[in-house]
Design an enzyme around this catalytic site. Sequence first.
Site, mmCIF file in Angstrom:
data_model
loop_
_atom_site.group_PDB
_atom_site.id
_atom_site.type_symbol
_atom_site.label_atom_id
_atom_site.label_comp_id
_atom_site.label_asym_id
_atom_site.label_seq_id
_atom_site.Cartn_x
_atom_site.Cartn_y
_atom_site.Cartn_z
ATOM 1 N N ASP A 53 109.995 48.578 56.444
ATOM 2 C CA ASP A 53 110.756 49.231 57.499
ATOM 3 C C ASP A 53 110.693 50.738 57.247
ATOM 4 O O ASP A 53 111.340 51.261 56.355
ATOM 5 C CB ASP A 53 112.213 48.732 57.459
ATOM 6 C CG ASP A 53 113.066 49.423 58.513
ATOM 7 O OD1 ASP A 53 112.493 50.207 59.311
ATOM 8 O OD2 ASP A 53 114.275 49.170 58.531
ATOM 9 N N ASP A 368 53.397 76.772 75.832
ATOM 10 C CA ASP A 368 54.863 76.854 75.946
ATOM 11 C C ASP A 368 55.257 77.502 77.272
ATOM 12 O O ASP A 368 54.453 77.550 78.227
ATOM 13 C CB ASP A 368 55.422 77.609 74.723
ATOM 14 C CG ASP A 368 56.816 77.165 74.339
ATOM 15 O OD1 ASP A 368 57.767 77.607 75.007
ATOM 16 O OD2 ASP A 368 56.981 76.363 73.396
ATOM 17 N N ASP A 369 56.455 78.008 77.335
ATOM 18 C CA ASP A 369 57.060 78.580 78.547
ATOM 19 C C ASP A 369 56.143 79.632 79.196
ATOM 20 O O ASP A 369 55.465 80.387 78.501
ATOM 21 C CB ASP A 369 58.379 79.242 78.109
ATOM 22 C CG ASP A 369 59.288 79.536 79.270
ATOM 23 O OD1 ASP A 369 58.867 79.367 80.420
ATOM 24 O OD2 ASP A 369 60.437 79.948 79.007
ATOM 25 N N LYS A 478 56.777 69.205 75.376
ATOM 26 C CA LYS A 478 57.972 69.769 74.732
ATOM 27 C C LYS A 478 59.032 69.897 75.823
ATOM 28 O O LYS A 478 58.836 70.614 76.809
ATOM 29 C CB LYS A 478 57.638 71.139 74.136
ATOM 30 C CG LYS A 478 58.812 71.846 73.486
ATOM 31 C CD LYS A 478 58.327 73.123 72.802
ATOM 32 C CE LYS A 478 59.457 73.981 72.302
ATOM 33 N NZ LYS A 478 58.958 75.272 71.790
ATOM 34 N N ASP A 480 62.484 71.163 76.850
ATOM 35 C CA ASP A 480 63.437 72.169 76.375
ATOM 36 C C ASP A 480 64.729 72.141 77.200
ATOM 37 O O ASP A 480 64.763 71.579 78.301
ATOM 38 C CB ASP A 480 62.752 73.550 76.492
ATOM 39 C CG ASP A 480 63.281 74.558 75.493
ATOM 40 O OD1 ASP A 480 64.324 74.288 74.865
ATOM 41 O OD2 ASP A 480 62.655 75.618 75.349
ATOM 42 N N CYS A 528 63.861 69.618 72.592
ATOM 43 C CA CYS A 528 64.179 70.945 72.092
ATOM 44 C C CYS A 528 65.381 71.426 72.889
ATOM 45 O O CYS A 528 65.512 71.105 74.069
ATOM 46 C CB CYS A 528 62.967 71.847 72.350
ATOM 47 S SG CYS A 528 63.248 73.591 72.009
ATOM 48 N N ASP A 550 65.014 77.243 66.458
ATOM 49 C CA ASP A 550 64.231 78.408 66.875
ATOM 50 C C ASP A 550 64.016 79.358 65.709
ATOM 51 O O ASP A 550 63.241 80.296 65.808
ATOM 52 C CB ASP A 550 64.947 79.157 68.005
ATOM 53 C CG ASP A 550 64.589 78.583 69.364
ATOM 54 O OD1 ASP A 550 63.676 77.740 69.434
ATOM 55 O OD2 ASP A 550 65.224 78.983 70.362
#
Length: 731
Positions: A53, A368-369, A478, A480, A528, A550
């Site tokens: 209790d 890439d980009d 990839k 992102d 990514c 990165d």
Amino acid sequence: MGIQFDSKNKIFHLQAKDTSYIMEIVRDGYLVHNYWGRKINQYRHSNRLQLLDRGFSGNPYQHKEDRTFSLDTLPQEYPQYGNTDFRKPAYQIQLENGSTVTDLRYHSHTIIKGKIPLEGLPATYVESDDEAETLEITMEDSLIGLKVILSYTVFEQFNVITRTVRFLNEGAQSLKLLSALSVCVDFRDADFDFLHLHGAHVKERHIERTPLRHGIQSVESTRGASSHQHNPFIALLRKGTTEDSGEVYAFNFVYSGNFLAQAEVDQFSNTRVTMGINPFDFSWKLESGEIFQTPEVVMVYSSEGLGEMSRTFHELYRTRLARGTYRDQERPILVNNWEATYFDFNAEKILEIAKAGSELGIELFVLDDGWFGKRDDDKLSLGDWFVDCKKLPEGLDDLALKVKDMGVEFGLWFEPEMISVDSDLYREHPDWCLHVPGRSRSESRNQLILDFSREDVCHEIIKQVSDILASVPISYVKWDMNRHMTEIGSTSMPADRQRETAHRYMLGLYKVMETITTSFPHVLFESCSGGGGRFDPGILYYMPQTWTSDNTDAVSRLKIQYGTSMVYPIVSMGSHVSAVPNHQVHRSTSMEMRGDVAMSGNLGYELDLTKLSDEEKEIVKKQVADYKEIRSLIQFGDFYRLQSPFEGNETAWLFSNKDKSEAKVFYFRALAEPAAPLTVLRLKGVDLGKQYQVAGTDQVYGGDELTYVGLSIPVEIKGDFQSYVWHLKEI
Ligand code: DGJ
């Protein structure tokens, strides 16, 4: 292995490899947690529940003389709030009358062979039903017709239990889930340290370990992604637990969005661990007849420290989370043009880099980009996945074929979840981004987020990405994702469902990923998010590797890769050699050290190979050749952490193959020290009874000597940023 139910004593005993997990139904249907830890043969209540209790811990039964029974002191499996438990609940539901009190009791259970796939959500899986058993316990709130199904899977080969929860509204009224976590474990003490992985962009997954204290310790994400800031992973460690000894209870959320992971130490020093979708800014309306499925939590128990915990995660995720053609295949060594050119390239430049790569033995070129729309900087064109004919006048197809003619595969970057305000897609569909009508649309990296909770948006992106993948010989993508969510709202949903947006976005994303990755099974996908902002098991289910960070600086990478290795397999970690001075931290390290760090993961290069000196080219050529020789050891072997970069100037780790006939040891020293001690590196992961030759020398040592005595760190290592490797082969 297996799941037993003792119907007389109402005890569930789950056994995974060397682990037991025990629950019991008490009184009229409360599900209590009794034990999780090393396997025991039979449970007979040696730690029997003792009730007292306790002041201010109320009693759920009315008119009862028994004041000892309180949910506040009961170790429970899926606790609720509002009827005497004052700790954080595992779920909460609002009824139509506004009340948030529910009362779940045991209703029934089933035990089945194998594991049930989760619809629309990533999860671990089995290849044959013999590999696992699943227990589903149905809890019921009979007043409102709510069923909550707690699902537990135990694996035969792993010290792993996975859990999910399903809510089923069988009542007439609609219910609103205010919180629906995937897991709760109530430990009966608080004698633990709390370990988690925190970070930031370019500084992901740094290890932090602190003693548990009274109150709540939590990590979470409210960013719409699992995030760089906190990984959806926590572990409780018994005091004194090390890399090689002691008990670890680890939790990892198979989800890529907002999460909450917390440990609450209560007034009596019990510890409640919960994990799931973050209840903050979340709710989910469940109409009559509807189901809500929570994502999965993977729980790993290790009685041999953190090293064994990590190897369990690695093996499970490599073989029973990752999927597809590349799961068991050696991954190609790539060169990526991002840090070499950023947005400033044309076809000639790309072909020069690819050519240089082919001469060095590199197997894959990644564009890439910057290849699409009018993308000369990061301000425009996301959403317009059509080739930029100014930069690539002969088109992508022509470029990819020319690269392939050099004997190098062709890979391509996408950021499918994003939209630029300056894009044809946005001009056509300004309502397709996440936003709240009338409010400004905050940009981050000059971009907005497409509303993946909408089917039409998902459909458009699947189409655009698929058109490129179907028309160009691409063998790698990839994927992102470069910002976090703000103004989270969707025009496709009514007011009372707006708080579902972030989770509906994840469901949409998973659907898009499932469709694209299964439609192009020959493509290797690497995820990514500004590096490692979504390095989580949810994404690994669709894409078997992730760009770790990165930050490509070799010294920073020691901590990032060491921290990441706590949970995620080495083969899933993209790691590249980049130029010096490093573009993120402006440090210059040797080509050798950069190579050794990158070779400790999934090797790639991210620099202008055409600018290397002849001497550097020779080093790279040798790195590439060496990596091909040890690739399967690194990517599919067992990983042992030897020295932690979080504890000093030196880092070391070792890879060994399954039969321990071969091992590769990497040692790194960040800074030279005056009057430095002469040190010895003790190994792990070699067979005590085997004899090993150090490759390239006539030195032979027994596994016992390497383990107990160790290898001298050569005094020839001089200066800052040094590395040294030993390759051991059984003779
Ligand atoms: C962020 C990624 O992490 C980088 O590797 C690169 O792909 C850029 N985005 C491109 O915008």
